[in-house]
Write a protein that holds these residues in place. Structure first.
Motif, PDB file in Angstrom:
ATOM      1  N   ILE A 289       0.943  -0.973   0.280  1.00 38.15           N
ATOM      2  CA  ILE A 289       0.193  -0.336  -0.058  1.00 38.15           C
ATOM      3  C   ILE A 289       0.677   1.147   0.093  1.00 38.15           C
ATOM      4  N   VAL A 290       1.998   1.835   0.247  1.00 35.09           N
ATOM      5  CA  VAL A 290       2.556   2.448   1.079  1.00 35.09           C
ATOM      6  C   VAL A 290       3.643   3.156  -0.808  1.00 35.09           C
ATOM      7  N   VAL A 291       4.101   1.545  -1.086  1.00 33.43           N
ATOM      8  CA  VAL A 291       4.530   1.732  -2.429  1.00 33.43           C
ATOM      9  C   VAL A 291       2.945   2.122  -3.813  1.00 33.43           C
ATOM     10  N   ALA A 292       2.521   2.098  -3.710  1.00 36.50           N
ATOM     11  CA  ALA A 292       1.315   1.958  -4.205  1.00 36.50           C
ATOM     12  C   ALA A 292       0.823   4.049  -3.992  1.00 36.50           C
ATOM     13  N   GLY A 293       1.031   3.915  -2.759  1.00 39.94           N
ATOM     14  CA  GLY A 293       0.678   5.506  -2.789  1.00 39.94           C
ATOM     15  C   GLY A 293       1.676   6.480  -2.882  1.00 39.94           C
ATOM     16  N   VAL A 294       3.320   5.683  -2.630  1.00 34.64           N
ATOM     17  CA  VAL A 294       4.000   6.670  -3.282  1.00 34.64           C
ATOM     18  C   VAL A 294       3.806   7.098  -4.460  1.00 34.64           C
ATOM     19  N   VAL A 295       3.671   6.134  -6.108  1.00 29.61           N
ATOM     20  CA  VAL A 295       3.602   5.738  -7.037  1.00 29.61           C
ATOM     21  C   VAL A 295       2.475   6.995  -7.599  1.00 29.61           C
ATOM     22  N   LEU A 296       1.610   6.602  -6.808  1.00 29.41           N
ATOM     23  CA  LEU A 296       0.221   7.819  -6.826  1.00 29.41           C
ATOM     24  C   LEU A 296       0.343   9.004  -6.896  1.00 29.41           C
ATOM     25  N   GLY A 297       1.418   9.562  -5.341  1.00 32.42           N
ATOM     26  CA  GLY A 297       1.717  10.694  -5.567  1.00 32.42           C
ATOM     27  C   GLY A 297       2.957  11.640  -6.277  1.00 32.42           C
ATOM     28  N   ALA A 298       3.212  10.105  -6.681  1.00 32.50           N
ATOM     29  CA  ALA A 298       4.414  11.610  -8.071  1.00 32.50           C
ATOM     30  C   ALA A 298       3.954  12.008  -8.909  1.00 32.50           C
ATOM     31  N   GLN A 299       2.734  11.296  -9.339  1.00 31.12           N
ATOM     32  CA  GLN A 299       1.824  11.599 -10.795  1.00 31.12           C
ATOM     33  C   GLN A 299       1.919  13.193 -10.363  1.00 31.12           C
ATOM     34  N   ALA A 300       2.498  13.336 -10.296  1.00 34.11           N
ATOM     35  CA  ALA A 300       2.221  15.071 -10.839  1.00 34.11           C
ATOM     36  C   ALA A 300       3.440  16.238 -12.271  1.00 34.11           C
ATOM     37  N   ARG A 301       2.605  17.380 -11.948  1.00 33.15           N
ATOM     38  CA  ARG A 301       3.649  17.793 -13.392  1.00 33.15           C
ATOM     39  C   ARG A 301       4.858  18.306 -13.149  1.00 33.15           C
ATOM     40  N   ARG A 302       5.215  18.095 -13.811  1.00 32.37           N
ATOM     41  CA  ARG A 302       7.750  18.327 -13.469  1.00 32.37           C
ATOM     42  C   ARG A 302       7.293  19.880 -13.558  1.00 32.37           C
ATOM     43  N   ARG A 303       7.941  19.954 -11.924  1.00 29.76           N
ATOM     44  CA  ARG A 303       8.402  21.280 -12.465  1.00 29.76           C
ATOM     45  C   ARG A 303       8.975  21.759 -12.985  1.00 29.76           C
ATOM     46  N   PRO A 304       8.691  23.174 -13.633  1.00 32.56           N
ATOM     47  CA  PRO A 304       8.882  24.031 -14.748  1.00 32.56           C
ATOM     48  C   PRO A 304      10.457  24.602 -14.646  1.00 32.56           C
ATOM     49  N   ALA A 305      11.093  24.479 -15.420  1.00 28.59           N
ATOM     50  CA  ALA A 305      12.841  25.147 -15.559  1.00 28.59           C
ATOM     51  C   ALA A 305      12.922  26.368 -14.611  1.00 28.59           C
TER      52      ALA A 305
END
Length: 325
Positions: A289-305
């Motif tokens: 569940i932690v791994v799944a939560g981390v993967v979902l939490g990483a689904q974000a737009r990349r920060r602009p340069a």
């Protein structure tokens, strides 16, 4: 990197895999620090551990930072800003965490620490107006639940100071969230090694000023203690922070903190591999569940340069004064 040791802007596209993997590596290293620190605490008090650990790290970083091609010291404003982040993320966070863990239960500490991404996300909304997606929020909540499943067997009624310990841990979470937000805003353009150097110098200074409060508990450390303190300085205070600061350049603060929920997962895996401990079904499910939560939490737009940071010069200040108000 230019003549000031500042990274030049570059075009970034696609998922920030390198940044995420760097933070995962930092989490793996930090997962070993709890057991090592617990052993050293038998002979060395917590603030003194911080003073020794981060002072040694600062000395090594002072040498490594100057090996960078074209490195020059950061300007006063940038140095103070990065140092301020170091006081938050090193002195305030580690000091409060050590005190809180000592008062609260292990389960309390793990679950409260797992909630740090949510605290960071709230601070991001307040400071940067960065509204998270529903997927990211769900991932963070899942990670908290997974951590609870991992550590729930260690829950206990606790002592008389358990509530105070929980409150201190929450304050530590606010300090860590503030560190991530401040570090992101103040270190743009500088290399992760340079950022870690200035942060560590300030964090070490904070611990050096606090450590004399423990002088009654000072004792000569054993040879084993010295070796473990060296590990904490080199791996946990240098390598892990450099990796984390590298990752923090390209992902949101709350995403970076959410990845750190892998720490108890790595801790559990190391306990199985190193000591041969058995893992129950519930703990195994919690890890997934932690791994799944981390993967979902990483689904974000990349920060602009970000553009390279430079200190204002006398000429630029004069030009600013001539601009129409």
């Amino acid at each position: 990197m230019d003549e000031n040791g500042v990274l030049s802007p570059r075009t970034r596209s696609g998922p920030p895999w390198a940044a995420l993997l760097a933070i995962v590596a930092a989490a793996l290293i930090w997962s070993t620090s709890f057991a090592v620190t617990k052993v050293v605490l038998k002979n060395v008090p917590p603030m003194t551990i911080g003073a020794i650990r981060f002072s040694a790290a600062a000395l090594v970083l002072a040498f490594l930072a100057r090996l960078q091609k074209g490195w020059r010291p950061a300007g006063r404003r940038s140095a103070l800003a990065m140092g301020g982040a170091g006081l938050l993320g090193i002195t305030a966070y580690f000091g409060l965490e050590n005190i809180g863990v000592d008062m609260a239960t292990a389960a309390d500490a793990a679950v409260i620490v797992a909630a740090f991404p949510i605290i960071t996300m709230i601070l991001e909304v307040a400071v940067h107006r960065e509204w998270p997606s529903l997927t990211r929020v769900l991932g963070m909540v899942l990670a908290v639940g997974g951590v609870w499943l991992i550590v729930r067997q260690s829950a206990s009624t606790g002592g008389a100071h358990r509530l105070l310990g929980d409150i201190i841990l929450l304050v530590a979470g606010i300090a860590w969230a503030a560190y991530n937000v401040v570090a992101r805003r103040t270190s743009a353009g500088y290399s992760p090694l340079t950022i870690t150097y200035y942060q560590t110098v300030a964090g070490a200074l904070g611990f050096v000023l606090l450590s004399p409060l423990e002088f009654r508990d000072w004792a000569t450390p054993t040879t084993g203690d010295v070796g473990m303190l060296a590990f904490l300085a080199v791996m946990c205070s240098i390598a892990a922070f450099v990796l984390y600061n590298y990752g923090l350049r390209e992902v949101t603060s709350s995403t970076a903190v959410n990845v750190l929920n892998l720490v108890p997962v790595f801790g559990l895996v190391s306990a199985v591999v190193v000591t041969g401990e058995s893992v129950g079904v519930v703990q195994g499910v919690g890890c997934l569940i932690v791994v799944a939560g981390v993967v979902l939490g990483a689904q974000a737009r990349r920060r602009p340069a970000r553009t390279a940071h430079r200190e204002p010069t006398e000429v630029s200040l004069q030009q600013h004064e001539l601009e129409p108000k």
